[in-house]
Design a protein around this motif. Structure first.
Motif, mmCIF file in Angstrom:
data_model
loop_
_atom_site.group_PDB
_atom_site.id
_atom_site.type_symbol
_atom_site.label_atom_id
_atom_site.label_comp_id
_atom_site.label_asym_id
_atom_site.label_seq_id
_atom_site.Cartn_x
_atom_site.Cartn_y
_atom_site.Cartn_z
ATOM 1 N N GLU A 92 0.837 -1.207 0.000
ATOM 2 C CA GLU A 92 0.000 0.000 0.000
ATOM 3 C C GLU A 92 0.866 1.248 0.000
ATOM 4 O OE1 GLU A 92 -3.764 1.870 2.500
ATOM 5 O OE2 GLU A 92 -2.171 0.821 3.580
ATOM 6 N N LEU A 93 0.484 2.212 -0.816
ATOM 7 C CA LEU A 93 1.124 3.520 -0.865
ATOM 8 C C LEU A 93 0.102 4.548 -0.397
ATOM 9 C CD1 LEU A 93 3.735 5.074 -1.869
ATOM 10 C CD2 LEU A 93 2.444 5.499 -3.971
ATOM 11 N N VAL A 94 0.432 5.304 0.651
ATOM 12 C CA VAL A 94 -0.494 6.287 1.212
ATOM 13 C C VAL A 94 -0.055 7.677 0.781
ATOM 14 C CG1 VAL A 94 -1.526 7.231 3.310
ATOM 15 C CG2 VAL A 94 -0.931 4.795 3.191
ATOM 16 N N VAL A 95 -0.934 8.359 0.045
ATOM 17 C CA VAL A 95 -0.640 9.683 -0.504
ATOM 18 C C VAL A 95 -1.680 10.669 0.014
ATOM 19 C CG1 VAL A 95 -0.418 11.058 -2.614
ATOM 20 C CG2 VAL A 95 0.346 8.669 -2.587
ATOM 21 N N ALA A 96 -1.210 11.824 0.465
ATOM 22 C CA ALA A 96 -2.109 12.901 0.866
ATOM 23 C C ALA A 96 -1.852 14.094 -0.028
ATOM 24 C CB ALA A 96 -1.886 13.283 2.325
ATOM 25 N N VAL A 97 -2.916 14.766 -0.406
ATOM 26 C CA VAL A 97 -2.789 15.943 -1.276
ATOM 27 C C VAL A 97 -3.549 17.099 -0.647
ATOM 28 C CG1 VAL A 97 -4.771 15.174 -2.658
ATOM 29 C CG2 VAL A 97 -3.179 16.846 -3.601
ATOM 30 N N GLN A 98 -2.921 18.255 -0.657
ATOM 31 C CA GLN A 98 -3.591 19.436 -0.141
ATOM 32 C C GLN A 98 -4.700 19.841 -1.106
ATOM 33 O OE1 GLN A 98 -1.044 22.857 0.556
ATOM 34 N NE2 GLN A 98 -2.104 23.175 2.483
ATOM 35 N N MET A 99 -5.865 20.053 -0.557
ATOM 36 C CA MET A 99 -7.056 20.305 -1.363
ATOM 37 C C MET A 99 -6.821 21.421 -2.378
ATOM 38 S SD MET A 99 -10.845 21.440 -0.111
ATOM 39 C CE MET A 99 -10.366 23.173 0.013
ATOM 40 N N GLU A 127 -6.602 16.887 2.131
ATOM 41 C CA GLU A 127 -6.548 17.571 3.423
ATOM 42 C C GLU A 127 -6.375 19.066 3.155
ATOM 43 O OE1 GLU A 127 -6.558 19.020 6.903
ATOM 44 O OE2 GLU A 127 -6.839 16.851 6.752
ATOM 45 N N PRO A 128 -7.276 19.911 3.674
ATOM 46 C CA PRO A 128 -7.171 21.341 3.375
ATOM 47 C C PRO A 128 -6.029 22.057 4.093
ATOM 48 C CG PRO A 128 -9.020 20.920 4.838
ATOM 49 C CD PRO A 128 -8.507 19.590 4.410
ATOM 50 N N SER A 129 -5.626 21.564 5.249
ATOM 51 C CA SER A 129 -4.673 22.274 6.090
ATOM 52 C C SER A 129 -3.246 21.788 5.879
ATOM 53 C CB SER A 129 -5.054 22.112 7.565
ATOM 54 O OG SER A 129 -4.036 22.557 8.411
ATOM 55 N N SER A 130 -2.322 22.712 5.603
ATOM 56 C CA SER A 130 -0.916 22.351 5.472
ATOM 57 C C SER A 130 -0.341 21.911 6.813
ATOM 58 C CB SER A 130 -0.116 23.529 4.914
ATOM 59 O OG SER A 130 -0.295 24.679 5.713
ATOM 60 N N ALA A 131 -0.829 22.493 7.909
ATOM 61 C CA ALA A 131 -0.349 22.108 9.238
ATOM 62 C C ALA A 131 -0.696 20.658 9.542
ATOM 63 C CB ALA A 131 -0.945 23.039 10.303
ATOM 64 N N GLU A 132 -1.897 20.224 9.145
ATOM 65 C CA GLU A 132 -2.296 18.842 9.383
ATOM 66 C C GLU A 132 -1.491 17.885 8.518
ATOM 67 O OE1 GLU A 132 -4.412 15.577 10.988
ATOM 68 O OE2 GLU A 132 -3.956 17.598 11.667
ATOM 69 N N LEU A 133 -1.210 18.271 7.276
ATOM 70 C CA LEU A 133 -0.373 17.438 6.419
ATOM 71 C C LEU A 133 1.014 17.275 7.022
ATOM 72 C CD1 LEU A 133 -1.176 18.570 2.768
ATOM 73 C CD2 LEU A 133 -1.613 16.352 3.801
ATOM 74 N N ASP A 134 1.564 18.358 7.538
ATOM 75 C CA ASP A 134 2.881 18.296 8.165
ATOM 76 C C ASP A 134 2.851 17.375 9.378
ATOM 77 O OD1 ASP A 134 5.672 19.377 8.463
ATOM 78 O OD2 ASP A 134 4.844 20.040 10.370
ATOM 79 N N PHE A 194 -13.182 29.483 0.919
ATOM 80 C CA PHE A 194 -12.934 28.138 1.446
ATOM 81 C C PHE A 194 -12.816 28.179 2.967
ATOM 82 C CE2 PHE A 194 -11.443 28.232 -2.907
ATOM 83 C CZ PHE A 194 -12.035 27.095 -3.426
ATOM 84 N N ASP A 195 -12.702 26.998 3.561
ATOM 85 C CA ASP A 195 -12.573 26.906 5.019
ATOM 86 C C ASP A 195 -11.425 27.783 5.515
ATOM 87 O OD1 ASP A 195 -14.631 25.076 5.022
ATOM 88 O OD2 ASP A 195 -13.281 23.345 4.930
ATOM 89 N N ARG A 196 -11.593 28.341 6.687
ATOM 90 C CA ARG A 196 -10.651 29.336 7.193
ATOM 91 C C ARG A 196 -9.230 28.802 7.375
ATOM 92 N NH1 ARG A 196 -15.595 30.640 9.245
ATOM 93 N NH2 ARG A 196 -16.176 32.846 9.191
ATOM 94 N N ASP A 197 -9.071 27.529 7.666
ATOM 95 C CA ASP A 197 -7.726 26.995 7.898
ATOM 96 C C ASP A 197 -7.111 26.380 6.647
ATOM 97 O OD1 ASP A 197 -9.397 24.827 7.692
ATOM 98 O OD2 ASP A 197 -8.496 23.697 9.346
ATOM 99 N N SER A 198 -7.739 26.581 5.496
ATOM 100 C CA SER A 198 -7.238 25.983 4.267
ATOM 101 C C SER A 198 -6.211 26.882 3.593
ATOM 102 C CB SER A 198 -8.382 25.696 3.290
ATOM 103 O OG SER A 198 -8.902 26.906 2.769
ATOM 104 N N GLY A 202 -6.127 31.074 2.410
ATOM 105 C CA GLY A 202 -4.966 31.897 2.724
ATOM 106 C C GLY A 202 -4.426 32.617 1.507
ATOM 107 N N VAL A 203 -4.387 31.917 0.368
ATOM 108 C CA VAL A 203 -3.921 32.549 -0.872
ATOM 109 C C VAL A 203 -4.854 33.698 -1.264
ATOM 110 C CG1 VAL A 203 -3.580 32.205 -3.354
ATOM 111 C CG2 VAL A 203 -2.737 30.504 -1.727
#
Length: 298
Positions: A92-99, A127-134, A194-198, A202-203
């Motif tokens: 299995e390969l687990v990949v996450a992408v920022q929304m 995942e919308p949040s870069s902090a959560e991805l980190d 978009f959601d405030r923490d996304s 921010g952009v």
């Protein structure tokens, strides 16, 4: 404790019931119940609480499940490494992408990866949040994360290209006559945000602040496709990466002036295997320029 117990506990947490977890795992319900009870006896704690909506992890259960997820992911990678050969790779390969990022590039790269390794199982989530991805990356849950670069990006991140942001306008909007839309021309327009923490919100905020504009928020959504469709129906305008525009809406899209671009990076787990290495190279080969995705306005 065993990895099987970890997997059963994770399935119960995901599904909210022993019955649904058993169906997911293709095992008998009593087997799941027995494994969970045995795990709780061995740990001396209650992992799940029964509520009207189903089984919910307790406080200590949530802490345990976070570590169990790391252990199960590590075990899957170990099995994949042991079984891989010169021309075959399983596991299995687990990949996450920022929304919103890599929406068109990632599917092409994954399709090529699956053709190369047909027995490889790929799990992808947004995942919308870069902090959560980190955070997930630091826990060792992810094999590869695709995200927008930021000040806290890891030093070993791989730059793939730049996502150009475009504005999506309603059908018949006056700015559709322009090749590029000056952001100041959108003063007073309502925005679909978009959601405030996304990262996407921010952009947008950074761009509008740089042009001394204050957004009037008409709606907040959690998916880029929803934002594009709502903007297309005239609810408000929105700003999204060019690759995130669904097919059929290209005629309502315009680049903005000044141009808005966001570097996109891939973060690969420490000690990457052949699957992560191959996917990274395939992502490098994808087109990341927004101007290449859309023809100029008529």
């Amino acid at each position: 404790m065993s990895l099987r117990q970890f997997e059963y506990a994770l399935a119960v947490a995901e599904q909210g019931s022993v019955t649904a977890a058993a169906e997911l795992l293709h095992v008998a319900q009593p087997s799941v119940s027995q494994q969970i009870r045995g795990l709780e006896r061995e740990l001396g704690v209650q992992l799940f609480a029964r509520t009207p909506t189903g089984l919910v992890p307790t406080v200590v259960g949530r802490a345990f499940l976070r570590e169990a997820e790391v252990a199960v992911s590590a075990a899957r990678r170990a099995r994949a490494t042991a079984r891989s050969g010169a021309d075959e790779l399983v596991g299995e390969l687990v990949v996450a992408v920022q929304m919103g990022f890599g929406t068109r590039q990632l599917p092409g790269a994954l399709s090529a990866l699956r053709r190369r390794f047909p027995r490889l199982e790929v799990t992808v989530f947004e995942e919308p949040s870069s902090a959560e991805l980190d955070r997930l990356g630091r826990r060792g849950v992810l094999d590869l994360a695709l995200m927008a670069a930021c000040e806290q990006s890891p030093d070993d991140a791989h730059h793939l290209g730049d996502e150009e942001f475009v504005v999506v306008l309603g059908d018949g909007h006056r700015q559709l006559a322009a090749d590029r839309v000056e952001l100041r021309e959108l003063a007073g327009e309502p925005w679909v945000r978009f959601d405030r923490d996304s990262a996407l919100d921010g952009v947008l905020l950074d761009v509008l602040r740089n042009d001394d504009l204050a957004p009037t928020t008409v709606a907040r959504v959690s998916q880029t496709a929803t934002a594009v469709r709502w903007a297309a129906h005239g609810l408000g305008v929105t700003l999204v990466p060019a690759s995130a525009v669904p097919h059929g809406h290209e005629h309502l899209v315009r680049p903005v002036f000044p141009a808005v671009c966001q570097p996109v990076i891939a973060v690969v787990r420490s000690g990457p295997g052949p699957a992560e290495t191959a996917l990274l190279e395939l992502l490098r080969q994808e087109t990341w320029s927004g101007s290449a995705l859309f023809p100029p306005a008529p």
